[in-house]
Design a protein around this motif. Sequence first.
Motif, short mmCIF file in Angstrom:
data_model
loop_
_atom_site.label_atom_id
_atom_site.label_comp_id
_atom_site.label_asym_id
_atom_site.label_seq_id
_atom_site.Cartn_x
_atom_site.Cartn_y
_atom_site.Cartn_z
N ASN A 1 10.23 5.99 -6.69
CA ASN A 1 10.30 6.77 -5.47
C ASN A 1 11.65 6.65 -4.78
O ASN A 1 12.08 5.53 -4.46
CB ASN A 1 9.19 6.28 -4.53
N ARG B 1 11.96 4.36 -1.82
CA ARG B 1 12.03 2.91 -2.00
C ARG B 1 13.47 2.40 -1.92
O ARG B 1 13.68 1.19 -1.74
CB ARG B 1 11.43 2.50 -3.34
N SER C 1 5.33 -0.06 -8.64
CA SER C 1 3.94 -0.41 -8.35
C SER C 1 3.12 -0.17 -9.60
O SER C 1 3.54 0.52 -10.53
CB SER C 1 3.41 0.43 -7.18
N TYR D 1 -0.81 -2.49 -6.68
CA TYR D 1 -1.39 -1.69 -5.60
C TYR D 1 -2.90 -1.56 -5.76
O TYR D 1 -3.62 -1.34 -4.78
CB TYR D 1 -0.78 -0.29 -5.61
N ARG E 1 -4.61 -1.21 -2.13
CA ARG E 1 -3.78 -1.24 -0.92
C ARG E 1 -2.33 -1.12 -1.36
O ARG E 1 -1.94 -1.67 -2.40
CB ARG E 1 -3.95 -2.55 -0.13
N THR E 2 -1.53 -0.42 -0.59
CA THR E 2 -0.09 -0.34 -0.89
C THR E 2 0.57 -1.59 -0.31
O THR E 2 1.10 -1.58 0.81
CB THR E 2 0.52 0.93 -0.29
N GLU E 3 0.54 -2.65 -1.09
CA GLU E 3 0.98 -3.96 -0.62
C GLU E 3 1.88 -4.62 -1.67
O GLU E 3 1.65 -4.49 -2.87
CB GLU E 3 -0.23 -4.85 -0.35
N GLU F 1 5.27 -4.24 -2.02
CA GLU F 1 6.46 -3.50 -2.43
C GLU F 1 7.74 -4.28 -2.15
O GLU F 1 8.63 -4.36 -3.01
CB GLU F 1 6.48 -2.16 -1.70
#
Length: 273
Positions: free
Chosen positions: A32, A35, A99, A224, A233-235, A237
Amino acid sequence: MTGDSEDPNADVQYHVEVGPEDVSDAVLLPGNPERVDKITALWDDHEERAYHREYRTATGHYDGAEISVTSTGIGSPSAAIAVEELARVGVETYIRVGSCGAIQPEMDVGDLVITTGAVRQEGTSDEYVREDYPAVADHEVVAALVAAAERLDYDYHTGLTMSADSFYAGQGRPGFEGFEAAGADSLVEELQDANVKNIEMEAAAILTLANVYGLRAGAVCSVYANRVTGEFRTEGESRAAETASLAVKLLRKMDEAKAEAGVDHWHPGLSLD
């Protein structure tokens, strides 16, 4: 024969739009473009050098070590373009930062997965080498990522990654209106039984190209989702980004240790202090 028309600019690469002066010899590869900001926020300083299509590049320093980042977009085709063009301007070390979905029950959301090798379920690498050619991470990059995760006290796992071309059908998820690809119902279980740790979409191609070209590459992804427990969860990163950035610093120490010892390969008997 393709002719010079396939490479219209010898200095600035066609897709990533960088030249040799724009990037370090070590580059982090998130998917992305957003990021890039999250990665460079961890650095001492940085300057954006290019942004074309999905390819956003910045160069700066992390703890005094020169470092770059180039986003690759989603999937192996665009990641391979990034590796190809960055190699042309002198990049020698690549670390995918992304991720993933974990497929072993003991892996928690937010944990890191450091890839040692990858199952080549994506199709891009097939256009370079035969299908039984292994996608293997460079041992120095793996060691540096492990050392970085240990120093930062982040929970991590090492092992095999599966790279797919499809986020849905290719990873055993239902498609539109519940469509299921052939073998989708058993895919994750078969990978679990083979002790594969996680699924993502770029690592196999990056590792394959790096090996073909004699470069070094690795991957670290934050979990993730756990496909076994259903947790999402988006955790994590920033943990993956910091681990990869510190790994570049440690790789530079490895290179210095190799030069001082007069050897070609770093090993645990050489200090990183």
